[in-house]
Motif scaffolding. Structure first.
Motif, PDB file in Angstrom:
ATOM      1  N   ASN A 387      34.983 -30.814   0.133  1.00  0.00           N
ATOM      2  CA  ASN A 387      35.103 -30.733   1.686  1.00  0.00           C
ATOM      3  C   ASN A 387      33.756 -30.228   2.273  1.00  0.00           C
ATOM      4  OD1 ASN A 387      36.171 -28.464   0.962  1.00  0.00           O
ATOM      5  ND2 ASN A 387      36.759 -27.966   2.607  1.00  0.00           N
ATOM      6  N   GLU A 388      33.656 -30.124   3.617  1.00  0.00           N
ATOM      7  CA  GLU A 388      32.488 -29.649   4.190  1.00  0.00           C
ATOM      8  C   GLU A 388      32.082 -28.363   4.046  1.00  0.00           C
ATOM      9  OE1 GLU A 388      31.077 -27.152   7.811  1.00  0.00           O
ATOM     10  OE2 GLU A 388      33.027 -27.499   6.694  1.00  0.00           O
ATOM     11  N   ARG A 389      33.176 -27.605   3.588  1.00  0.00           N
ATOM     12  CA  ARG A 389      32.429 -26.407   3.301  1.00  0.00           C
ATOM     13  C   ARG A 389      31.684 -25.765   2.311  1.00  0.00           C
ATOM     14  NH1 ARG A 389      33.326 -22.841   7.183  1.00  0.00           N
ATOM     15  NH2 ARG A 389      32.220 -24.601   7.758  1.00  0.00           N
ATOM     16  N   PHE A 390      31.508 -26.694   1.333  1.00  0.00           N
ATOM     17  CA  PHE A 390      30.548 -26.794   0.116  1.00  0.00           C
ATOM     18  C   PHE A 390      29.186 -27.274   0.628  1.00  0.00           C
ATOM     19  CE2 PHE A 390      34.695 -27.339  -1.948  1.00  0.00           C
ATOM     20  CZ  PHE A 390      34.384 -26.458  -3.090  1.00  0.00           C
ATOM     21  N   GLY A 418      27.161 -18.324   2.839  1.00  0.00           N
ATOM     22  CA  GLY A 418      27.296 -17.149   2.260  1.00  0.00           C
ATOM     23  C   GLY A 418      28.612 -16.735   2.039  1.00  0.00           C
ATOM     24  N   ARG A 419      29.552 -17.679   2.273  1.00  0.00           N
ATOM     25  CA  ARG A 419      30.985 -17.638   2.136  1.00  0.00           C
ATOM     26  C   ARG A 419      31.454 -17.692   0.793  1.00  0.00           C
ATOM     27  NH1 ARG A 419      31.039 -15.554   6.399  1.00  0.00           N
ATOM     28  NH2 ARG A 419      32.427 -14.105   5.249  1.00  0.00           N
ATOM     29  N   SER A 420      32.556 -17.208   0.449  1.00  0.00           N
ATOM     30  CA  SER A 420      33.291 -17.157  -0.742  1.00  0.00           C
ATOM     31  C   SER A 420      34.677 -17.951  -0.898  1.00  0.00           C
ATOM     32  CB  SER A 420      33.369 -15.895  -1.573  1.00  0.00           C
ATOM     33  OG  SER A 420      34.390 -15.240  -0.639  1.00  0.00           O
ATOM     34  N   ILE A 421      34.928 -18.588  -2.005  1.00  0.00           N
ATOM     35  CA  ILE A 421      36.089 -19.364  -2.194  1.00  0.00           C
ATOM     36  C   ILE A 421      37.124 -18.301  -2.231  1.00  0.00           C
ATOM     37  CG2 ILE A 421      37.269 -20.904  -3.534  1.00  0.00           C
ATOM     38  CD1 ILE A 421      34.624 -22.081  -4.542  1.00  0.00           C
ATOM     39  N   LYS A 422      38.164 -18.436  -1.101  1.00  0.00           N
ATOM     40  CA  LYS A 422      39.164 -18.059  -1.257  1.00  0.00           C
ATOM     41  C   LYS A 422      40.459 -18.578  -2.063  1.00  0.00           C
ATOM     42  CE  LYS A 422      42.449 -15.271   1.778  1.00  0.00           C
ATOM     43  NZ  LYS A 422      42.514 -14.589   3.318  1.00  0.00           N
ATOM     44  N   TRP A 437      39.940 -16.522  -7.826  1.00  0.00           N
ATOM     45  CA  TRP A 437      39.889 -15.758  -8.869  1.00  0.00           C
ATOM     46  C   TRP A 437      40.262 -16.514 -10.206  1.00  0.00           C
ATOM     47  CZ3 TRP A 437      42.968 -14.099  -5.066  1.00  0.00           C
ATOM     48  CH2 TRP A 437      44.456 -14.254  -5.183  1.00  0.00           C
ATOM     49  N   LYS A 438      40.803 -17.932 -10.119  1.00  0.00           N
ATOM     50  CA  LYS A 438      41.173 -18.663 -11.282  1.00  0.00           C
ATOM     51  C   LYS A 438      40.030 -19.874 -11.586  1.00  0.00           C
ATOM     52  CE  LYS A 438      45.779 -17.125 -11.942  1.00  0.00           C
ATOM     53  NZ  LYS A 438      47.276 -17.580 -12.739  1.00  0.00           N
ATOM     54  N   LEU A 439      38.936 -19.634 -11.080  1.00  0.00           N
ATOM     55  CA  LEU A 439      38.006 -20.863 -11.218  1.00  0.00           C
ATOM     56  C   LEU A 439      37.542 -21.219 -12.414  1.00  0.00           C
ATOM     57  CD1 LEU A 439      35.781 -20.175  -8.185  1.00  0.00           C
ATOM     58  CD2 LEU A 439      37.473 -21.549  -8.140  1.00  0.00           C
ATOM     59  N   ASP A 440      38.022 -20.514 -13.403  1.00  0.00           N
ATOM     60  CA  ASP A 440      37.704 -20.756 -14.753  1.00  0.00           C
ATOM     61  C   ASP A 440      38.648 -21.896 -15.366  1.00  0.00           C
ATOM     62  OD1 ASP A 440      35.364 -19.395 -15.216  1.00  0.00           O
ATOM     63  OD2 ASP A 440      36.342 -17.634 -15.433  1.00  0.00           O
ATOM     64  N   ILE A 460      38.936 -31.968  -3.767  1.00  0.00           N
ATOM     65  CA  ILE A 460      38.992 -30.503  -4.113  1.00  0.00           C
ATOM     66  C   ILE A 460      38.648 -29.821  -2.595  1.00  0.00           C
ATOM     67  CG2 ILE A 460      37.750 -28.483  -5.154  1.00  0.00           C
ATOM     68  CD1 ILE A 460      37.156 -30.650  -7.281  1.00  0.00           C
ATOM     69  N   LEU A 461      39.283 -29.212  -2.087  1.00  0.00           N
ATOM     70  CA  LEU A 461      39.356 -28.592  -0.889  1.00  0.00           C
ATOM     71  C   LEU A 461      39.257 -27.065  -0.628  1.00  0.00           C
ATOM     72  CD1 LEU A 461      41.267 -30.304   2.424  1.00  0.00           C
ATOM     73  CD2 LEU A 461      40.887 -27.830   2.211  1.00  0.00           C
ATOM     74  N   ALA A 462      38.186 -26.628  -0.278  1.00  0.00           N
ATOM     75  CA  ALA A 462      38.197 -25.113  -0.269  1.00  0.00           C
ATOM     76  C   ALA A 462      38.494 -24.404   1.198  1.00  0.00           C
ATOM     77  CB  ALA A 462      36.708 -24.793  -0.443  1.00  0.00           C
ATOM     78  N   PHE A 463      39.000 -23.349   0.926  1.00  0.00           N
ATOM     79  CA  PHE A 463      39.163 -22.653   2.119  1.00  0.00           C
ATOM     80  C   PHE A 463      38.420 -21.108   2.045  1.00  0.00           C
ATOM     81  CE2 PHE A 463      43.420 -24.891   2.041  1.00  0.00           C
ATOM     82  CZ  PHE A 463      43.435 -25.523   2.915  1.00  0.00           C
ATOM     83  N   ASP A 464      37.563 -20.938   2.791  1.00  0.00           N
ATOM     84  CA  ASP A 464      36.850 -19.622   2.523  1.00  0.00           C
ATOM     85  C   ASP A 464      37.399 -18.311   2.953  1.00  0.00           C
ATOM     86  OD1 ASP A 464      36.558 -19.190   5.559  1.00  0.00           O
ATOM     87  OD2 ASP A 464      34.929 -20.455   5.574  1.00  0.00           O
ATOM     88  N   ASP A 465      36.582 -17.217   2.753  1.00  0.00           N
ATOM     89  CA  ASP A 465      37.126 -16.036   3.043  1.00  0.00           C
ATOM     90  C   ASP A 465      37.656 -15.433   4.345  1.00  0.00           C
ATOM     91  OD1 ASP A 465      34.629 -15.848   3.849  1.00  0.00           O
ATOM     92  OD2 ASP A 465      33.822 -14.727   1.948  1.00  0.00           O
ATOM     93  N   GLN A 466      37.194 -16.405   5.414  1.00  0.00           N
ATOM     94  CA  GLN A 466      37.555 -16.043   6.512  1.00  0.00           C
ATOM     95  C   GLN A 466      39.070 -16.650   7.093  1.00  0.00           C
ATOM     96  OE1 GLN A 466      33.958 -17.451   8.794  1.00  0.00           O
ATOM     97  NE2 GLN A 466      33.609 -15.322   9.143  1.00  0.00           N
ATOM     98  N   THR A 467      39.457 -17.457   6.184  1.00  0.00           N
ATOM     99  CA  THR A 467      40.825 -18.250   6.334  1.00  0.00           C
ATOM    100  C   THR A 467      41.962 -17.232   6.328  1.00  0.00           C
ATOM    101  OG1 THR A 467      39.835 -20.076   5.401  1.00  0.00           O
ATOM    102  CG2 THR A 467      42.252 -20.277   6.031  1.00  0.00           C
ATOM    103  N   ASN A 468      42.784 -17.422   7.232  1.00  0.00           N
ATOM    104  CA  ASN A 468      44.353 -16.814   6.957  1.00  0.00           C
ATOM    105  C   ASN A 468      45.345 -17.618   6.505  1.00  0.00           C
ATOM    106  OD1 ASN A 468      46.948 -16.276   8.328  1.00  0.00           O
ATOM    107  ND2 ASN A 468      46.235 -14.311   8.770  1.00  0.00           N
ATOM    108  N   MET A 469      45.801 -17.214   5.645  1.00  0.00           N
ATOM    109  CA  MET A 469      46.703 -18.239   4.629  1.00  0.00           C
ATOM    110  C   MET A 469      47.990 -18.473   5.273  1.00  0.00           C
ATOM    111  SD  MET A 469      44.414 -18.546   2.731  1.00  0.00           S
ATOM    112  CE  MET A 469      45.015 -19.848   1.353  1.00  0.00           C
ATOM    113  N   ARG A 470      48.445 -17.573   6.080  1.00  0.00           N
ATOM    114  CA  ARG A 470      49.610 -17.960   7.021  1.00  0.00           C
ATOM    115  C   ARG A 470      49.388 -19.110   7.790  1.00  0.00           C
ATOM    116  NH1 ARG A 470      54.555 -15.035   9.295  1.00  0.00           N
ATOM    117  NH2 ARG A 470      55.011 -16.437  10.998  1.00  0.00           N
ATOM    118  N   ASP A 471      48.041 -19.242   8.349  1.00  0.00           N
ATOM    119  CA  ASP A 471      47.856 -20.233   9.111  1.00  0.00           C
ATOM    120  C   ASP A 471      47.835 -21.687   8.456  1.00  0.00           C
ATOM    121  OD1 ASP A 471      47.412 -18.800  11.288  1.00  0.00           O
ATOM    122  OD2 ASP A 471      45.201 -18.417  11.267  1.00  0.00           O
ATOM    123  N   VAL A 472      47.376 -21.448   6.738  1.00  0.00           N
ATOM    124  CA  VAL A 472      47.269 -22.588   6.060  1.00  0.00           C
ATOM    125  C   VAL A 472      48.770 -23.107   5.755  1.00  0.00           C
ATOM    126  CG1 VAL A 472      46.853 -23.434   3.773  1.00  0.00           C
ATOM    127  CG2 VAL A 472      45.134 -22.005   4.895  1.00  0.00           C
TER     128      VAL A 472
END
Length: 551
Positions: A387-390, A418-422, A437-440, A460-472
């Motif tokens: 997705n576009e986050r990459f 500069g965001r990280s994969i949440k 933390w399970k990217l391996d 493969i759809l990434a949510f970045d470190d600014q995403t609130n997972m309750r919103d997801v």
């Protein structure tokens, strides 16, 4: 679906005649809404009862809401949500002064939501008529009436011998028809261990074997082009950029199974797919590769392209067959499976687009060459999309067994800004969510399943470190509730109740949620209700604090 309705369709419907659904779609295109007269015409032309046609007219998204002379559809899929948190939806509602599903009083403009347009690589996306615009500034362009067609990336293969990303020369079909037998081709597909690329991963060769062994001489091949998983656009790319590969794969399936006709059901959300496939079919007919007596071998096979009308559940094979025949796209209990009773009640192979696109390589090079593509892992190759986050979103052909870290960081370049994969959602909304933390974890069926995830379509759809997972969670449950076909009450009611739990701002009772998820898993008729708990369970496991749980 009802056996009586199938018998009515068989009695009144020829392969090239419009179904009730197609008549209703044409009415909406012509005058913006369906009238009772339109329903009567659809009933007369299809031979179906008016009550059945009424049911069809109130089921599909494309038929439900009035259309203005300008019809704007905003994507509310997960990739667009991951980009803006639905701000683009709110801005369009405010800018047009319309709610989703409304038409202006003067009939000039209407606004609706759609899931998903397949432009996840350039989200957010909006469809204005048949023009799909996407990316930065899209809302401003739509409001100004200045939409431009968004560009699409070319698929890239990381393999020395690509299976899915190069144009076909039809040598696979030529070789099968002149050097092999139907039984030989079927055995090659079984030996290659081609697993379905649409979700469950069922072996394609086994499915073909069941249909070939079914009683009767008339059989069908159906390509499931209803790639409704938000965040996935792999089948879209195949149908639009390499349609001849799918056409050849279907012809090979027909040869192996003993079928003389095939259907492709495409999504109405992909307006370019049906024309691209129709052009490929016409070109193949002109070259003697489709139709009667293909290449002078006595093999007859032709293909019809049908477009759906907006329903995620139609991606389930029994619902897809109902839609293909012009009925409501609701799920049917199995058995009987489509291989025994499918289109018009006759034996039918249903494979997704990417699955069928693997077959020409096997027919051309053999099962061993196919298995060698991903040594020690699931045979063959797989398309994945980002997705576009990459940094480098797009479609890539990869080997099974490649780690998620290699795919996300080396291939797609990690996340932008500069965001990280949440977290990653892999394989669509019914797939579990893999924490950053399970990217391996290797990208393969068993390894992802062990983490509560799935290969699915390969999105493969990434949510970045600014995403609130309750919103997801709320977003996913809204999608699940809205797209339920309504046939079974655990799914129809349960997903709405789950969505309400996350929508009222109060802490969520974990015990009530767990009981509801169990009911969905055990009581739902199909994988929609049964699969939606998977991502919620992942969130419960990995992000419990953000979900705001109560005892």
């Amino acid at each position: 679906m009802s056996k009586n309705l199938v018998e009515l369709i068989r009695r009144h419907h020829e392969l090239d005649a419009p179904t009730a659904l197609e008549v209703l779609k044409a009415a909406v295109d012509d005058h913006g809404a369906i009238t009772d007269d339109d329903r009567r015409v659809a009933a007369e032309r299809s031979g179906l009862p008016e009550a059945t046609v009424y049911g069809v007219s109130t089921f599909y998204d494309d038929l439900l809401h009035p259309r203005g002379r300008r019809h704007v559809r905003v994507c509310t899929g997960s990739a667009c949500f991951a980009t803006t948190g639905d701000r683009h939806v709110d801005e369009l509602r405010a800018g047009f002064g319309l709610e989703l599903g409304e038409c202006s009083d003067d009939g000039e403009i209407s606004l609706a939501e759609t899931v998903c347009l397949g432009f996840c690589h350039a989200a957010p996306a909006v469809r204005d008529g048949d023009v799909i615009d996407a990316g930065p500034g899209v809302v401003e362009r739509v409001l100004a009436g200045a939409t431009v067609a968004a560009t699409e990336p070319d698929p890239v293969s990381t393999l020395d011998r690509p299976v899915l990303t190069e144009p076909t020369d039809w040598s696979g079909l030529r070789r099968a028809l002149t050097e092999s037998t139907p039984e030989g081709l079927l055995e090659a597909v079984k030996a290659a261990d081609v697993r379905g690329r649409g979700g469950a991963g069922f072996p394609a060769g086994n499915k073909w074997q069941f249909a070939r062994a079914a009683a009767g001489d008339e059989k069908f091949i159906v390509a499931n082009g209803d790639e409704g998983d938000p965040g996935s656009y792999i089948d879209k790319v195949l149908m639009e950029a390499n349609p001849a590969l799918l056409v050849e794969g279907m012809a090979l399936a027909g040869y192996a199974v003993g079928a003389q006709h095939g259907f492709v059901l495409t999504r109405s959300e992909y307006p370019r797919s049906k024309p691209a496939l129709e052009a490929a079919v016409e070109e193949a007919r002109a070259a003697g590769l489709l139709g009667e007596d293909v290449l002078g071998t006595g093999f007859d096979f032709d293909i019809t392209i049908v477009e759906g009308a907006g329903s995620y559940v139609v991606g389930e094979e029994t619902a897809l067959l109902a839609c293909l025949q012009g009925l409501r796209g609701t799920v049917s209990a199995r058995p009987p499976f489509p291989a025994e009773r499918g289109v018009f009640g006759l034996p039918t192979v249903v494979n997704n687009v990417e699955t069928l696109c693997n077959i020409p390589f096997i027919a051309r090079h053999g099962a061993d060459a196919y298995r060698d593509l991903s040594p020690g892992a699931t045979p063959g190759s797989k398309l994945v999309c980002f997705n576009e986050r990459f940094v480098r979103p797009g479609v890539y052909e990869v080997r099974f067994g490649t780690t998620m870290r290699e795919l996300c960081e080396d291939l797609a370049g990690g996340l932008r800004d500069g965001r990280s994969i949440k977290a990653l959602q892999i394989g669509g909304p019914l797939g579990g969510i893999l924490p950053g933390w399970k990217l391996d974890t290797p990208f393969d069926f068993a390894e992802l399943a062990a983490e509560g995830c799935m290969v699915g379509h390969g999105g493969i759809l990434a949510f970045d470190d600014q995403t609130n997972m309750r919103d997801v969670a709320r977003h996913l449950l809204h999608f699940g509730a809205a797209e339920s076909c309504g046939k079974c009450f655990p799914c129809r009611i349960g997903l709405r109740r789950a969505h309400e739990m996350f929508s009222n701002g109060a802490p969520v009772s974990q015990s009530s949620l767990e009981a509801l998820l169990e009911t969905l898993e055990l009581g739902s008729l199909c994988a929609h209700g049964g699969g939606m708990p998977a991502p919620i369970r992942s969130l419960l496991t990995h992000f419990p604090d953000e979900l705001r749980l109560a005892a």
